[in-house]
Scaffold this active site. Structure first.
Site, PDB file in Angstrom:
ATOM      1  CB  CYS A 125      -0.924   0.012   1.214  1.00 44.09           C
ATOM      2  SG  CYS A 125      -1.993  -1.412   1.267  1.00 44.09           S
ATOM      3  CG  HIS A 274      -3.488   3.422   1.166  1.00 49.87           C
ATOM      4  ND1 HIS A 274      -3.606   2.903  -0.091  1.00 49.87           N
ATOM      5  CD2 HIS A 274      -3.702   2.387   2.029  1.00 49.87           C
ATOM      6  CE1 HIS A 274      -3.872   1.604   0.001  1.00 49.87           C
ATOM      7  NE2 HIS A 274      -3.944   1.277   1.270  1.00 49.87           N
ATOM      8  CG  ASN A 304      -6.587  -1.052  -0.430  1.00 43.81           C
ATOM      9  OD1 ASN A 304      -5.789  -0.525  -1.208  1.00 43.81           O
ATOM     10  ND2 ASN A 304      -6.226  -1.474   0.775  1.00 43.81           N
TER      11      ASN A 304
HETATM   12  O1  UT7 Z   1      -4.196  -1.158   3.023  1.00 46.76           O
HETATM   13  C1  UT7 Z   1      -4.268  -1.817   4.254  1.00 46.76           C
HETATM   14  C2  UT7 Z   1      -5.270  -2.895   4.112  1.00 46.76           C
HETATM   15  N1  UT7 Z   1      -6.217  -3.154   5.114  1.00 46.76           N
HETATM   16  C3  UT7 Z   1      -6.775  -2.294   5.990  1.00 46.76           C
HETATM   17  O2  UT7 Z   1      -6.464  -1.186   6.163  1.00 46.76           O
HETATM   18  C4  UT7 Z   1      -7.894  -2.898   6.777  1.00 46.76           C
HETATM   19  C5  UT7 Z   1      -8.034  -2.335   8.164  1.00 46.76           C
HETATM   20  N2  UT7 Z   1      -9.117  -2.996   8.864  1.00 46.76           N
HETATM   21  C6  UT7 Z   1     -10.420  -2.817   8.556  1.00 46.76           C
HETATM   22  O3  UT7 Z   1     -10.747  -2.036   7.688  1.00 46.76           O
HETATM   23  C7  UT7 Z   1     -11.444  -3.579   9.350  1.00 46.76           C
HETATM   24  O4  UT7 Z   1     -10.796  -4.374  10.334  1.00 46.76           O
HETATM   25  C8  UT7 Z   1     -12.350  -4.472   8.455  1.00 46.76           C
HETATM   26  C9  UT7 Z   1     -13.323  -3.581   7.689  1.00 46.76           C
HETATM   27  C10 UT7 Z   1     -11.548  -5.281   7.506  1.00 46.76           C
HETATM   28  C11 UT7 Z   1     -13.176  -5.418   9.331  1.00 46.76           C
HETATM   29  O5  UT7 Z   1     -13.925  -4.721  10.292  1.00 46.76           O
HETATM   30  P1  UT7 Z   1     -13.978  -5.242  11.802  1.00 46.76           P
HETATM   31  O6  UT7 Z   1     -14.943  -4.394  12.500  1.00 46.76           O
HETATM   32  O7  UT7 Z   1     -12.568  -5.280  12.305  1.00 46.76           O
HETATM   33  O8  UT7 Z   1     -14.607  -6.678  11.636  1.00 46.76           O
HETATM   34  P2  UT7 Z   1     -14.049  -8.075  12.161  1.00 46.76           P
HETATM   35  O9  UT7 Z   1     -12.964  -8.576  11.280  1.00 46.76           O
HETATM   36  O10 UT7 Z   1     -13.818  -8.017  13.630  1.00 46.76           O
HETATM   37  O11 UT7 Z   1     -15.316  -8.960  11.937  1.00 46.76           O
HETATM   38  C12 UT7 Z   1     -16.576  -8.703  12.605  1.00 46.76           C
HETATM   39  C13 UT7 Z   1     -17.553  -9.769  12.135  1.00 46.76           C
HETATM   40  C14 UT7 Z   1     -17.005 -11.189  12.262  1.00 46.76           C
HETATM   41  O12 UT7 Z   1     -18.098 -12.031  12.586  1.00 46.76           O
HETATM   42  P3  UT7 Z   1     -18.328 -12.507  14.103  1.00 46.76           P
HETATM   43  O13 UT7 Z   1     -17.076 -13.245  14.507  1.00 46.76           O
HETATM   44  O14 UT7 Z   1     -18.541 -11.252  14.902  1.00 46.76           O
HETATM   45  O15 UT7 Z   1     -19.539 -13.376  13.995  1.00 46.76           O
HETATM   46  C15 UT7 Z   1     -16.548 -11.512  10.871  1.00 46.76           C
HETATM   47  O16 UT7 Z   1     -16.557 -12.891  10.590  1.00 46.76           O
HETATM   48  O17 UT7 Z   1     -17.854  -9.580  10.746  1.00 46.76           O
HETATM   49  C16 UT7 Z   1     -17.582 -10.801  10.045  1.00 46.76           C
HETATM   50  N3  UT7 Z   1     -17.118 -10.440   8.704  1.00 46.76           N
HETATM   51  C17 UT7 Z   1     -17.946 -10.225   7.681  1.00 46.76           C
HETATM   52  N4  UT7 Z   1     -19.282 -10.293   7.584  1.00 46.76           N
HETATM   53  C18 UT7 Z   1     -19.815 -10.002   6.384  1.00 46.76           C
HETATM   54  C19 UT7 Z   1     -15.842 -10.235   8.307  1.00 46.76           C
HETATM   55  N5  UT7 Z   1     -15.839  -9.902   7.012  1.00 46.76           N
HETATM   56  C20 UT7 Z   1     -17.131  -9.892   6.606  1.00 46.76           C
HETATM   57  C21 UT7 Z   1     -17.746  -9.592   5.380  1.00 46.76           C
HETATM   58  N6  UT7 Z   1     -19.083  -9.662   5.304  1.00 46.76           N
HETATM   59  N7  UT7 Z   1     -17.043  -9.234   4.282  1.00 46.76           N
END
Ligand code: UT7
Length: 347
Positions: A125, A274, A304
């Site tokens: 990134c 970014h 992204n």
């Molecule tokens: O360039 C650098 C690249 N990456 C980043 O900058 C990413 C930085 N992080 C983020 O943007 C966030 O962490 C995310 C948007 C990726 C995820 O958000 P979060 O609030 O941290 O969600 P999480 O990973 O803790 O997941 C929450 C829930 C989980 O379910 P349970 O365990 O609570 O039942 C996940 O399994 O959401 C679920 N989940 C989804 N549900 C529907 C994870 N991905 C998805 C999805 N659709 N795509």
């Protein structure tokens, strides 16, 4: 009579300037609803958390260099130069066409450049900002005269469309941005056109928190059926940790960029961060005190695109007539590595 400051007595300074910008995304649009048809996700989950509505995907057979070439053609046209004028290509990507050689070599050949220097930068990134610092250093020494810096990614061919990969897959899109870089003589003040600051850094302690393991040179053979069954060819991410680091490091490096150049938020016309998550950028802008109107976010349309996000943003601002020559632009990025960086540029 009061005399103005005699600028001729100040040391003049060679600065790297952007002579032309370009961008390209493949035509196929994939919405959140389209993804919801193949994996357990939804627009209701994706949009509020990330700001993403859609992304663009390539068709089979199109690689990162193909996207980069299209962006480069636009940048060269705007710079009023041809492939024959370029003597350095730097290609920033985490998704090179093949394991080797680097995609810069493909671009050199596809554009019909002379037998010039062509190298890839692999800092994810932050790739465009690392590439900017590499080009800046090489141009200002006089080693090269005109550089073509490309950030280009094809993610869609390398992400997991099963439920297992949904946290990562919904974030990424394909695209490319490019800049033709040259040099100009300035007066050594903030009014100078060109680059005023670049800073890049890394902390490999976070390497495994956003990575793609296979194929790996540490295993014999590099790719096995078992690895494929385990999905090791797909990226994985510790999303919450990446979010935390990004919202610390981006403001830190952006503040350094401004203070090092003797600039303030008021001097800025644009902040082009970014595009990893709109929530990250909103928090970063709030920490820095940058008004929303000065922040350029396009993640809603592209997702992204990793190394391509910043050059796409810069090029889009020009295309839409929103930026003008003389504007002061702050850039910041954070991503896999972990790597991060910042830059300050007067267009
Ligand atoms: O360039 C650098 C690249 N990456 C980043 O900058 C990413 C930085 N992080 C983020 O943007 C966030 O962490 C995310 C948007 C990726 C995820 O958000 P979060 O609030 O941290 O969600 P999480 O990973 O803790 O997941 C929450 C829930 C989980 O379910 P349970 O365990 O609570 O039942 C996940 O399994 O959401 C679920 N989940 C989804 N549900 C529907 C994870 N991905 C998805 C999805 N659709 N795509």
């Amino acid at each position: 009579m009061t005399r103005g400051r005699d600028l001729s007595s100040l040391p003049r300074m060679i600065r790297t300037v952007i002579e032309g910008l370009g961008h390209y995304v493949p035509p196929r649009v994939v919405t959140n609803d389209d993804l919801a048809k193949v994996m357990a996700t939804s627009d209701e989950w994706i949009f509020p958390r990330t700001g993403i509505k859609q992304r663009h995907y390539v068709e089979d057979g199109v690689g990162a260099s193909d996207l980069g070439v299209e962006a480069a053609k636009m940048a060269m046209e705007r710079a009023g130069c041809t492939a024959a004028d370029i003597d350095l290509i730097v290609f920033a990507t985490l998704s090179p066409d093949v394991c080797f050689p680097g995609s810069a070599c493909f671009v050199q050949h596809k554009l019909g450049c002379k037998q010039i220097a062509a190298l890839d930068v692999r800092t994810q990134c932050t790739g465009f900002l690392y590439g900017l610092q590499v080009c800046d250093s090489l141009l200002r020494t006089g080693a090269y005269k005109k550089a073509l810096l490309i950030g280009a990614e094809v993610h869609s061919t390398g992400i997991d469309f099963s439920d297992r990969g949904r946290d990562v897959t919904v974030l990424f899109g394909d695209g490319a941005g490019a800049a033709v870089l040259g040099t100009a003589m300035g007066q050594g003040t903030l009014a100078d056109r060109g680059l005023h600051f670049t800073k890049v850094a890394a902390d490999g302690a976070g390497a495994k928190d956003l990575w793609c393991v296979a194929p790996t040179s540490a295993r014999i053979p590099r790719l096995t059926h078992q690895m494929l069954d385990e999905g090791l060819q797909y990226p994985t991410m510790n999303g919450k940790l990446v979010f935390r680091w990004a919202t610390e490091k981006m403001p830190e490096v952006a503040t350094l960029a401004l203070s090092s150049a003797g600039a303030t938020i008021d001097d800025l016309q644009w902040f082009v961060p970014h595009q990893a998550n709109l929530r990250i950028n909103e928090l970063v802008a709030r920490k820095l005190g940058i008004p929303e109107a000065k922040c350029w976010n396009n993640i809603e349309r592209y997702g992204n695109t990793t190394a391509a996000t910043i050059p796409i943003g810069l090029s889009e601002l020009q295309t839409l007539g929103k930026s003008r020559p003389g504007d002061l632009v702050l850039m910041a990025a954070f991503g896999s590595g972990f790597t991060w960086g910042g830059a300050l540029l007067r267009l």
